[in-house]
Structure formats: C-alpha cells, structure tokens
Design an enzyme around this catalytic site. Structure first.
Site, short mmCIF file in Angstrom:
data_model
loop_
_atom_site.label_atom_id
_atom_site.label_comp_id
_atom_site.label_asym_id
_atom_site.label_seq_id
_atom_site.Cartn_x
_atom_site.Cartn_y
_atom_site.Cartn_z
N GLY A 64 -10.78 -3.22 3.45
CA GLY A 64 -11.37 -2.12 4.23
C GLY A 64 -10.88 -2.08 5.67
O GLY A 64 -11.31 -1.23 6.46
N GLN A 68 2.01 -6.13 -3.19
CA GLN A 68 2.46 -6.23 -1.79
C GLN A 68 3.73 -5.38 -1.62
O GLN A 68 3.90 -4.41 -2.32
CB GLN A 68 2.71 -7.68 -1.37
CG GLN A 68 1.44 -8.52 -1.23
CD GLN A 68 0.86 -8.98 -2.56
OE1 GLN A 68 1.52 -9.61 -3.35
NE2 GLN A 68 -0.40 -8.67 -2.80
N GLY A 115 -4.51 -4.37 -3.76
CA GLY A 115 -5.52 -3.36 -4.05
C GLY A 115 -4.77 -2.10 -4.44
O GLY A 115 -4.14 -1.47 -3.59
N HIS A 116 -4.75 -1.78 -5.73
CA HIS A 116 -3.97 -0.65 -6.21
C HIS A 116 -4.91 0.48 -6.63
O HIS A 116 -5.75 0.29 -7.51
CB HIS A 116 -3.08 -1.08 -7.38
CG HIS A 116 -2.02 -2.07 -6.97
ND1 HIS A 116 -1.11 -2.60 -7.83
CD2 HIS A 116 -1.73 -2.60 -5.76
CE1 HIS A 116 -0.30 -3.42 -7.17
NE2 HIS A 116 -0.68 -3.45 -5.92
N THR A 117 -4.75 1.64 -6.00
CA THR A 117 -5.69 2.74 -6.20
C THR A 117 -5.13 3.78 -7.17
O THR A 117 -3.98 4.19 -7.05
CB THR A 117 -5.98 3.44 -4.86
OG1 THR A 117 -6.19 2.45 -3.87
CG2 THR A 117 -7.18 4.36 -4.95
N LYS A 147 1.79 2.22 -5.09
CA LYS A 147 2.36 1.69 -6.34
C LYS A 147 1.44 1.96 -7.54
O LYS A 147 1.89 2.38 -8.60
CB LYS A 147 2.59 0.16 -6.22
CG LYS A 147 3.55 -0.23 -5.11
CD LYS A 147 3.65 -1.73 -4.94
CE LYS A 147 2.42 -2.38 -4.38
NZ LYS A 147 2.10 -2.05 -2.97
N GLY A 148 0.13 1.69 -7.33
CA GLY A 148 -0.84 1.83 -8.42
C GLY A 148 -0.84 3.24 -8.97
O GLY A 148 -0.81 3.46 -10.19
N ARG A 173 2.94 -28.75 -7.28
CA ARG A 173 2.73 -29.25 -8.65
C ARG A 173 1.36 -29.91 -8.82
O ARG A 173 1.20 -30.88 -9.55
CB ARG A 173 3.85 -30.23 -9.05
CG ARG A 173 5.20 -29.54 -8.99
CD ARG A 173 6.34 -30.50 -8.90
NE ARG A 173 6.28 -31.26 -7.67
CZ ARG A 173 7.17 -32.19 -7.33
NH1 ARG A 173 8.15 -32.48 -8.15
NH2 ARG A 173 7.08 -32.83 -6.19
N ASP A 194 0.81 -1.22 0.00
CA ASP A 194 0.00 0.00 0.00
C ASP A 194 0.84 1.27 0.00
O ASP A 194 0.43 2.31 0.54
CB ASP A 194 -0.97 0.01 1.21
CG ASP A 194 -1.84 -1.21 1.25
OD1 ASP A 194 -2.17 -1.73 0.16
OD2 ASP A 194 -2.20 -1.66 2.35
P1 GDP Z 1 -0.77 0.31 -3.54
O1 GDP Z 1 -1.33 -0.98 -3.07
O2 GDP Z 1 0.70 0.41 -3.30
O3 GDP Z 1 -1.12 0.64 -4.95
O4 GDP Z 1 -1.42 1.45 -2.60
P2 GDP Z 1 -2.98 1.57 -2.19
O5 GDP Z 1 -3.74 2.04 -3.36
O6 GDP Z 1 -3.45 0.33 -1.51
O7 GDP Z 1 -2.88 2.66 -1.05
C1 GDP Z 1 -2.32 3.92 -1.27
C2 GDP Z 1 -3.39 4.98 -0.96
O8 GDP Z 1 -2.77 6.25 -0.87
C3 GDP Z 1 -4.44 5.12 -2.04
O9 GDP Z 1 -5.65 5.48 -1.44
C4 GDP Z 1 -3.89 6.24 -2.92
O10 GDP Z 1 -4.92 6.93 -3.60
C5 GDP Z 1 -3.27 7.12 -1.88
N1 GDP Z 1 -2.08 7.89 -2.31
C6 GDP Z 1 -1.09 7.54 -3.17
N2 GDP Z 1 -0.13 8.49 -3.19
C7 GDP Z 1 -0.53 9.46 -2.34
C8 GDP Z 1 0.06 10.70 -1.89
O11 GDP Z 1 1.15 11.08 -2.28
N3 GDP Z 1 -0.65 11.40 -0.97
C9 GDP Z 1 -1.86 10.99 -0.48
N4 GDP Z 1 -2.47 11.75 0.42
N5 GDP Z 1 -2.43 9.85 -0.88
C10 GDP Z 1 -1.76 9.08 -1.78
P1 IMO Z 2 -0.85 -4.24 -2.20
O1 IMO Z 2 -0.41 -4.78 -3.56
C1 IMO Z 2 -0.97 -4.62 2.13
C2 IMO Z 2 -0.95 -8.67 3.78
C3 IMO Z 2 -2.22 -9.13 4.49
C4 IMO Z 2 -1.63 -10.10 5.51
C5 IMO Z 2 -0.49 -10.76 4.74
C6 IMO Z 2 -0.85 -12.08 4.09
O2 IMO Z 2 -2.16 -3.54 -2.26
O3 IMO Z 2 0.23 -3.43 -1.60
P2 IMO Z 2 -2.40 -12.85 2.07
O4 IMO Z 2 -3.77 -12.44 1.67
O5 IMO Z 2 -1.36 -12.56 1.06
O6 IMO Z 2 -2.36 -14.25 2.57
O7 IMO Z 2 -2.05 -11.94 3.36
O8 IMO Z 2 -0.12 -9.83 3.71
N1 IMO Z 2 -1.16 -8.19 2.39
C7 IMO Z 2 -1.12 -6.90 2.04
N2 IMO Z 2 -0.99 -5.79 2.79
N3 IMO Z 2 -1.06 -4.51 0.77
C8 IMO Z 2 -1.17 -5.62 0.01
O9 IMO Z 2 -1.12 -5.58 -1.34
C9 IMO Z 2 -1.24 -6.89 0.63
N4 IMO Z 2 -1.38 -8.15 0.20
C10 IMO Z 2 -1.31 -8.95 1.28
O10 IMO Z 2 -2.88 -8.05 5.09
O11 IMO Z 2 -1.08 -9.39 6.58
MG MG Z 3 -2.85 -1.67 -1.77
#
Ligand code: GDP
Ligand code: IMO
Ligand code: MG
Length: 430
Positions: free
Chosen positions: A308, A230, A40-42, A16-17, A143, A13
């Site tokens: 969530g 991740q 979950g990439h936002t 990256k997205g 496998r 989180d």
């Molecule tokens: P990912 O899994 O690495 O793609 O990240 P997520 O989407 O799960 O979580 C990152 C959150 O931070 C999302 O809600 C993005 O919209 C938000 N976000 C990304 N970059 C920034 C930033 O520079 N500032 C703020 N305030 N929010 C950001």
């Molecule tokens: P993105 O790509 C944050 C965490 C879970 C749990 C552990 C194992 O959005 O950054 P799993 O479902 O893989 O068996 O869970 O890894 N986890 C993440 N935490 N961002 C993610 O992906 C994650 N994918 C898995 O919360 O602690």
């Molecule tokens: Mg994420």
C-alpha cells in the site's frame, strides 16, 4: 514446445499480472519461477479486482494448470490467505495449482530477520516489503533452508525448531526489543502459531516435482508461459544493487527456477509502463518529485499492491529499458498505463544519462551516484481518452508517434498495448 516468458523491464508493478491473465487462454500452463509474496499482481475483470502474491495469474482459468516452481519462496500463512480469497470467488486452487516440493519456505523468523536487518540499516534501508525474502533466499544459498517437501517429513518439527533457534541467535546479537516487531499486526508467537496452522493448507495442495511435470508437458506439445515477478531493475545481479530484491528476476532465472533448459525458451514478452515507478529506496534517475509526479501517482493509482506504500513516479527511462531488453532477449514489448498520461500536454522520456561530462546510453555500475542525471526528449501529448480504443486505428497519431519512437530506440516491436486495468482494455497488434 517452448516456454514463453513474460517479465517486468522496470522496477516491478509494470502490469505483469494483467497481461498474464489476458494471455492465459493461449497457454496450458502458467508458471512462476522466482520471488515470493513480495510480488503483488493485479487482475481486473467483470468489475472486480484481484491481487495475487504467490499464486500464478492464470489461476482464474480452470482449464489452465498453474505451477509455483522451485525458484519461488512460499510463506504458508500468506499463501493460505490467498487460497481463502480465491475460494470466496469460486476458484478451486486445489484442482489446477501445483507446487514444487523444492520451493523454499519463508519461516516466521525470516520475517523477523528482515525487520531487524532493515532497522539496523537506518537511512540506508532497502525499503523491503518485509516479507522475509532476503533472509529466506540467504538460507537457501547457505544450504540451510527448509523446503515445501520437508513439511511432509517426520522430522519437520525438529528441523523447524533448530532453524528458529539459529535465527534467534542472530537476532539477539542486534539487541533490539523484538517485542516491537509485529508481523502482520501480530506478536511473533501469535504469528508463529497461525503460520504453523496454515502449513496444513499448503500440504493439502498438489505438491510435485514440477521440473518433470513441465518438461513432460513440453514434450506432449503443451504451451507454457513463465510469469516473472518484480522487474529487471530489481535483479540481484544487474539491478540497482543493493537496492534490489534477493532473486534473479531476468529470463535466465526461468531455467533455474523451473528446471527448463535454455534452448527451450521461446518468446520473451517484456512489460513496461509508459512512465516509470519504483517502491522503496534506491536510484531512480528520471524520478519526478513535483506536481507531475503526484499526477502520475494519483491518476495511475500508484500505491503498492502488496504494502500500500505510495510508489515513486517518473518519466520513461530508455537506457534502463534498453539494458533490460538486452539482458532478457526481449522479442516483444508490452506497453501499459499510457492512458494515465491521456491529459498531459507534453511527455518527456529520459533518453541518455549524463555522467562525468559523458553521455551514457546504458545502465552503469555508477547508477547509485547522485551525479548521474538523465537527458530528456520531449513528445507532444495525445490529449485523447485512449481507454476505449480496441484497435490500433482507434489510437491518436501522437500516441502512435510515441510508440514509434520507443520502437526505434529499442529495436523491438511493441506487440501489445494495454489501455486500462481491465482484461478487455488490451490491444493485440495484428
Ligand atoms: P504487476 O506487479 O506487474 O502485476 O503490477 P501491479 O498489479 O502491482 O500494478 C499494476 C497496476 O496497474 C494494477 O493496479 C493494474 O490493475 C493496473 N494496470 C495494468 N495495466 C494498466 C493499464 O494499461 N492502464 C491502467 N490505467 N492501469 C493498468
Ligand atoms: P511485483 O511482482 C515492486 C521492491 C521493494 C524493495 C525491494 C526489496 O509486484 O512487480 P524485498 O521485499 O524483495 O526484500 O524488497 O524490491 N519490490 C518490489 N517493487 N514490485 C514488486 O513485485 C516488488 N517486489 C519487491 O519495494 O524496494
Ligand atoms: Mg506488483
């Protein structure tokens, strides 16, 4: 040409997205190489927010090809939901999305197994997203998994039934009442029937041998960006085991998850938040279980994009960051979410770990030991809204000092500064 890589340096989180979406106009191909719908990439643009789980973050750019590589695992039901949402937004994934026939399928019983294993662990549970990730990768390594290409074969139904029966034998041994395990709010048989139906959507996509597609594109001189899921601290080998995911999340996974040779790896963009978050259980040395942690969560909207769940929040952890940089050969750092701390008087950074009276500068095997504690440095807050900054010269000195400190500690340049969630809120350092 080489494959550039963008991946997370913390516990996921990191944003990256968002950054992949910003980079996409510079690339012909965006390719996911590991993980599955636990991600979950936002992405945010034109006032709208989009969350992707399986599909690469380049999908909103119709001229860019998006590849789901062999290292990714796919749940057809979640995939179909994602495709339908994209279509509602005018995207045509059947045109620019390509899926490896060698990618493994997450079966309904993988999700049931995930729930059963987590329940059996009690207080020691990992805090999995319950998307079936661990059980699916287990079958791959054993496998005995089923792959996307198997959906096209005549004996798929037979193989599926055999797998399902094997899984039920394991599940029965736990003596749980499986009726209590709902999958996405459905009983097993309701979910299974939707899952089987959704396989049609997956089959209708471009199913390919993506390793050939990618290597041919590289030979033609096309630009490729590999998108990690991740984060490095969730890597199955180097993360905070056993509180990790079930794939390698680091740069080496690009080679096995896409079929590209190590010498084809180019720049490695490592994304990190200006602070740290973690979802699920496991060690988190710089965690803040106080008002400051709550403030980071509320201001940063730190709630999981996939589940969530509230994310645990804490200060930046330098030993962990340096470890991630080492493992990935990071050439460029990308900092996100510093704007969340715009109002902070003081910002702390975990600089070293204290363990058994010794100072450690690295991420040790003993990371799970509660006696391992960070030491902190203190930095003056910038007390300025940085979200409107469009160039480095718009940024306050205290923030530039913070960036300078991180660069000096890590010895890697911060080349991109994200100052908000929107595509436009990004400063590319010249
Ligand atoms: P990912 O899994 O690495 O793609 O990240 P997520 O989407 O799960 O979580 C990152 C959150 O931070 C999302 O809600 C993005 O919209 C938000 N976000 C990304 N970059 C920034 C930033 O520079 N500032 C703020 N305030 N929010 C950001
Ligand atoms: P993105 O790509 C944050 C965490 C879970 C749990 C552990 C194992 O959005 O950054 P799993 O479902 O893989 O068996 O869970 O890894 N986890 C993440 N935490 N961002 C993610 O992906 C994650 N994918 C898995 O919360 O602690
Ligand atoms: Mg994420």
């Amino acid at each position: 040409m080489k494959v550039d890589v963008l991946l997370g340096l913390q516990w996921g989180d990191e944003g990256k997205g968002k950054i992949v979406d910003v980079f996409t106009p510079n690339y012909n191909i965006i390719a996911r190489f590991q993980g599955g719908p636990n991600a979950g990439h936002t992405l945010e643009f034109n006032g709208q927010k989009h969350v992707l789980h399986t599909i690469p973050s380049g999908i909103f750019h119709p001229k860019t090809k998006n590849i789901v590589g062999n290292g990714v695992i796919i749940d057809p039901y979640i995939f179909e939901k994602e495709v339908n949402k994209l279509r509602e937004n005018g995207v045509k994934p059947e045109v620019n999305l390509f899926i490896s026939k060698k990618a493994h399928l997450i079966l309904p019983t993988h999700r049931l197994l995930d729930a059963v294993y987590e329940k059996s662990k009690g207080a020691q549970k990992i805090g999995s997203t319950l998307k079936g990730i661990g059980p699916c990768y287990t079958d791959k390594i054993s496998r005995t998994g089923l792959r996307v290409g198997d959906l096209l074969l005549n004996d798929f139904a037979t193989k599926y039934q055999q797998k399902k029966e094997q899984h039920h034998t394991i599940i029965d041994n736990f003596h749980f009442d499986t009726a209590e395990f709902l999958i996405d709010g459905m009983t097993f048989s309701e979910y299974e029937s939707k899952w089987l139906d959704s396989c049609k959507t997956l089959i209708a996509m471009n199913l390919v041998d993506s390793e050939h597609m990618l290597n041919q594109a590289l030979q033609r001189g096309e630009n490729v960006l590999a998108e990690g899921a991740q984060g490095t601290m969730l890597d199955v080998d180097f993360g905070s085991y056993p509180f990790v995911t079930s794939s390698n999340t680091i740069v080496s996974s690009v080679c096995s998850g896409l079929g590209v040779a190590p010498q084809k790896i180019g720049r490695v963009f490592g994304v990190f938040k200006a602070y740290c978050t973690r979802v699920g259980s496991g060690p988190f040395p710089t965690e803040l279980i106080d008002e400051t942690g709550d403030e980071l969560r509320n201001r940063g909207h730190e709630f999981g994009s996939t589940t969530g769940r509230p994310r645990r929040c804490g200060w930046l952890d330098l030993p962990a960051l340096k470890y991630a940089i080492m493992l990935n050969g990071v050439t460029d750092l990308v900092i996100t979410k510093a704007d969340v701390m715009d109002d902070f008087d003081e910002i702390k950074v975990g600089e070293k770990y204290l363990y058994n009276q010794s100072e450690l500068d690295y991420f040790p095997f003993e990371i799970n030991d509660v006696n391992l504690k960070p030491t902190f440095t203190f930095h003056k807050g910038w007390k300025t809204d940085i979200t409107k900054a469009t160039t480095m010269s718009d940024l306050p000195q205290e923030f530039l000092d913070y960036l300078d400190y991180v660069e000096k500690q890590t010895l890697v340049p911060i080349t991109i500064v994200s100052v908000g969630p929107d595509r436009k809120e990004t400063i590319i350092r010249g």
